[in-house]
Motif scaffolding. Structure first.
Motif, mmCIF file in Angstrom:
data_model
loop_
_atom_site.group_PDB
_atom_site.id
_atom_site.type_symbol
_atom_site.label_atom_id
_atom_site.label_comp_id
_atom_site.label_asym_id
_atom_site.label_seq_id
_atom_site.Cartn_x
_atom_site.Cartn_y
_atom_site.Cartn_z
ATOM 1 N N LEU A 1 0.896 -1.204 0.150
ATOM 2 C CA LEU A 1 0.004 0.000 0.008
ATOM 3 C C LEU A 1 0.741 1.228 0.057
ATOM 4 O O LEU A 1 1.926 1.290 0.501
ATOM 5 N N GLN A 2 0.154 2.272 -0.581
ATOM 6 C CA GLN A 2 0.966 3.570 -0.409
ATOM 7 C C GLN A 2 0.814 4.442 0.766
ATOM 8 O O GLN A 2 -0.419 4.732 1.215
ATOM 9 N N VAL A 3 1.767 4.520 1.840
ATOM 10 C CA VAL A 3 1.537 4.984 3.077
ATOM 11 C C VAL A 3 1.684 6.486 3.000
ATOM 12 O O VAL A 3 2.755 7.005 2.766
ATOM 13 N N LEU A 4 0.771 7.513 3.389
ATOM 14 C CA LEU A 4 1.226 8.842 3.466
ATOM 15 C C LEU A 4 1.830 9.228 4.495
ATOM 16 O O LEU A 4 1.498 8.387 5.895
ATOM 17 N N PRO A 5 2.813 9.875 4.748
ATOM 18 C CA PRO A 5 3.570 10.112 5.694
ATOM 19 C C PRO A 5 2.997 11.204 6.565
ATOM 20 O O PRO A 5 3.315 12.177 6.836
ATOM 21 N N PHE A 6 1.821 10.945 7.081
ATOM 22 C CA PHE A 6 0.907 11.924 7.882
ATOM 23 C C PHE A 6 1.230 12.014 9.251
ATOM 24 O O PHE A 6 1.056 10.769 9.903
ATOM 25 N N GLU A 7 1.749 13.155 9.793
ATOM 26 C CA GLU A 7 1.932 13.083 11.623
ATOM 27 C C GLU A 7 0.730 13.961 11.895
ATOM 28 O O GLU A 7 1.133 15.285 11.542
ATOM 29 N N VAL A 8 0.089 13.705 12.840
ATOM 30 C CA VAL A 8 -0.680 14.861 13.425
ATOM 31 C C VAL A 8 -0.266 16.102 14.011
ATOM 32 O O VAL A 8 -0.569 17.283 13.790
ATOM 33 N N GLY A 9 1.027 15.819 14.479
ATOM 34 C CA GLY A 9 1.902 17.026 15.197
ATOM 35 C C GLY A 9 2.375 17.917 14.366
ATOM 36 O O GLY A 9 2.734 19.219 14.634
ATOM 37 N N TYR B 1 -13.057 15.800 10.975
ATOM 38 C CA TYR B 1 -13.795 15.400 9.821
ATOM 39 C C TYR B 1 -13.142 16.162 8.553
ATOM 40 O O TYR B 1 -13.036 15.787 7.679
ATOM 41 N N ASP B 2 -12.751 17.353 9.190
ATOM 42 C CA ASP B 2 -12.083 18.296 7.987
ATOM 43 C C ASP B 2 -11.021 17.457 7.279
ATOM 44 O O ASP B 2 -10.602 17.601 6.178
ATOM 45 N N THR B 3 -9.970 16.908 8.277
ATOM 46 C CA THR B 3 -8.780 16.356 7.840
ATOM 47 C C THR B 3 -9.188 15.273 7.268
ATOM 48 O O THR B 3 -8.516 14.713 6.123
ATOM 49 N N ALA B 4 -10.118 14.441 7.520
ATOM 50 C CA ALA B 4 -10.598 13.175 6.976
ATOM 51 C C ALA B 4 -11.100 13.608 5.393
ATOM 52 O O ALA B 4 -10.683 12.565 4.718
ATOM 53 N N LYS B 5 -11.830 14.123 5.456
ATOM 54 C CA LYS B 5 -12.440 14.717 4.123
ATOM 55 C C LYS B 5 -11.443 15.043 3.124
ATOM 56 O O LYS B 5 -11.342 14.910 2.018
ATOM 57 N N THR B 6 -10.429 15.788 3.885
ATOM 58 C CA THR B 6 -9.384 16.208 2.856
ATOM 59 C C THR B 6 -8.490 15.191 2.282
ATOM 60 O O THR B 6 -8.435 14.918 1.220
ATOM 61 N N LEU B 7 -8.190 14.256 3.116
ATOM 62 C CA LEU B 7 -7.621 13.112 2.859
ATOM 63 C C LEU B 7 -8.435 12.312 1.805
ATOM 64 O O LEU B 7 -7.733 11.521 0.846
ATOM 65 N N GLN B 8 -9.596 12.220 1.960
ATOM 66 C CA GLN B 8 -10.447 11.319 0.963
ATOM 67 C C GLN B 8 -10.500 12.286 -0.236
ATOM 68 O O GLN B 8 -10.394 11.546 -1.311
ATOM 69 N N SER B 9 -10.625 13.588 -0.216
ATOM 70 C CA SER B 9 -10.430 14.273 -1.464
ATOM 71 C C SER B 9 -9.070 14.133 -2.302
ATOM 72 O O SER B 9 -8.947 14.296 -3.374
ATOM 73 N N LEU B 10 -8.100 13.621 -1.596
ATOM 74 C CA LEU B 10 -6.997 13.345 -2.185
ATOM 75 C C LEU B 10 -7.095 11.899 -2.628
ATOM 76 O O LEU B 10 -5.673 11.416 -3.334
ATOM 77 N N VAL C 1 -7.483 9.191 -0.661
ATOM 78 C CA VAL C 1 -6.878 8.157 0.194
ATOM 79 C C VAL C 1 -7.991 7.094 0.501
ATOM 80 O O VAL C 1 -9.313 7.331 0.522
ATOM 81 N N ASN C 2 -7.704 5.703 0.472
ATOM 82 C CA ASN C 2 -8.773 4.734 0.394
ATOM 83 C C ASN C 2 -9.060 4.279 1.667
ATOM 84 O O ASN C 2 -10.246 3.892 2.211
ATOM 85 N N ALA C 3 -8.236 4.370 2.744
ATOM 86 C CA ALA C 3 -8.245 3.861 4.169
ATOM 87 C C ALA C 3 -7.784 4.560 5.128
ATOM 88 O O ALA C 3 -6.693 5.370 4.892
ATOM 89 N N LEU C 4 -8.290 4.970 6.288
ATOM 90 C CA LEU C 4 -7.826 5.837 7.445
ATOM 91 C C LEU C 4 -7.762 4.915 8.631
ATOM 92 O O LEU C 4 -8.830 4.276 9.077
ATOM 93 N N VAL C 5 -6.521 4.839 9.140
ATOM 94 C CA VAL C 5 -6.687 4.352 10.382
ATOM 95 C C VAL C 5 -6.325 5.395 11.350
ATOM 96 O O VAL C 5 -5.372 6.165 11.548
#
Ligand code: CP
Length: 308
Positions: free
Chosen positions: A63-71, A82-91, A93-97
């Protein structure tokens, strides 16, 4: 959508399919998705095991893992979950852990198209921990029926206790608890609580929980007191049944929940749980991203879920 938010998202049959799949991955099975697939791990709370094992699982599955760090993300500028998840969906992203301090955070994400896999929600649920625990118990005993599992410690604040109690009872296991009065969870019946001595002498699985001493215990002598009253001491381990095992989701407070000498003793499955976590998370990701193909290759496992 094949979300995994709580163990309630899984039928018994699916639980056994996931155990079967995880064991196949452990035995060297390979699988990658047909199309390029993106996944992001959003950890709003600290984690070593869950975050790292998801990352290794994702890489093993190609899988292609986005190097996303909350910090270092725009969460720091006040962006909502919600806006973070919606943004990643717009890009794309198929799955969010996601691990988040708010219980049931996933309810606010019900319109998000990406698959949501819960990596722990406050004091709520931790389904992949529960699944890796089930895999460990199943590999040890070959069944859940007729076993006695006792969960010991801070039951009230534990998402692990909640997820495991719910599913183990569903699968035919007797679940008991030991907790100091202030850490009992009132949603479990009084009869479910037993003494430490009964737990040690009668349980097939002694499951210890982390004491969140950064929140509960201010003084060193309170830690010592906890170890004497509710910890797995060297003396107590000697009184466990010959076939019983020790589990702990970790991180461990050595010398508090468990004597340091017992962390890697013969009965301990603590590091086995961590190893199983990798393969179970591969199975969970595969389920989330595809339809699980029918037909079990493991007749004994199939029989088990038919009984459950
Ligand atoms: N067991 C567990 O969830 O560990 P981490 O907090 O390190 O992910």
């Amino acid at each position: 959508m094949r979300h995994l938010r709580t163990m309630g998202d899984l039928r018994n049959e699916e639980i056994f399919e996931l155990i079967e799949e995880a064991i196949s991955f452990q035995q060297g099975k390979q699988w990658t998705p047909e199309k390029q697939t993106f996944v992001a791990n959003l950890f709003y709370e600290s984690s070593t095991r869950t975050k790292c094992s998801f990352e290794v699982a994702e890489r093993k599955l190609g899988l292609q893992v986005l190097p996303f760090e909350v910090g270092t993300s725009s969460v720091n500028k006040g962006e909502s979950l919600y806006d973070t998840a919606k943004t990643l969906q717009s890009l794309g992203v198929n799955a969010l852990v996601i691990r988040h301090p708010s219980e049931a955070y996933f309810e606010q994400l019900h319109t998000i198209d990406a698959v949501i896999i819960n990596g722990g929600d406050g004091c709520g649920h931790h389904p992949t921990q529960s699944l890796l625990d089930l895999m460990t118990i199943y590999q040890e005993f070959g069944t859940f029926h007729g076993l006695k599992v006792t969960i010991i410690g801070d039951i009230r604040h534990s998402r692990v206790a909640r997820s495991n109690a719910e599913v183990l009872e569903r699968l035919g296991t007797e679940v008991k608890f030991v907790a100091p009065p202030e850490w009992k969870d009132k949603s479990f019946h009084d009869d479910a609580y037993i003494t430490m001595e009964e737990a040690i002498e009668t349980s097939d699985v002694v499951m210890l929980l982390r004491i969140q001493h950064e929140r509960h215990l201010a003084k060193e002598n309170v830690v010592d007191e906890y170890h004497q009253q509710y910890g797995l001491t060297l003396e107590r381990e000697k009184r466990m049944k010959s076939t019983s095992i020790i589990m702990h989701p970790a991180p461990i407070n050595r010398g508090v929940e468990i004597a340091t000498e017992l962390v890697e003793c013969e009965r301990s499955r603590i590091f086995k749980q961590m190893e199983n976590g990798l393969y179970m998370r591969m199975a969970v990701l595969k389920r989330a991203l595809t339809k699980i193909e029918g037909g079990s290759k493991h007749d004994n496992i199939t029989k088990e879920w038919e009984m459950a």
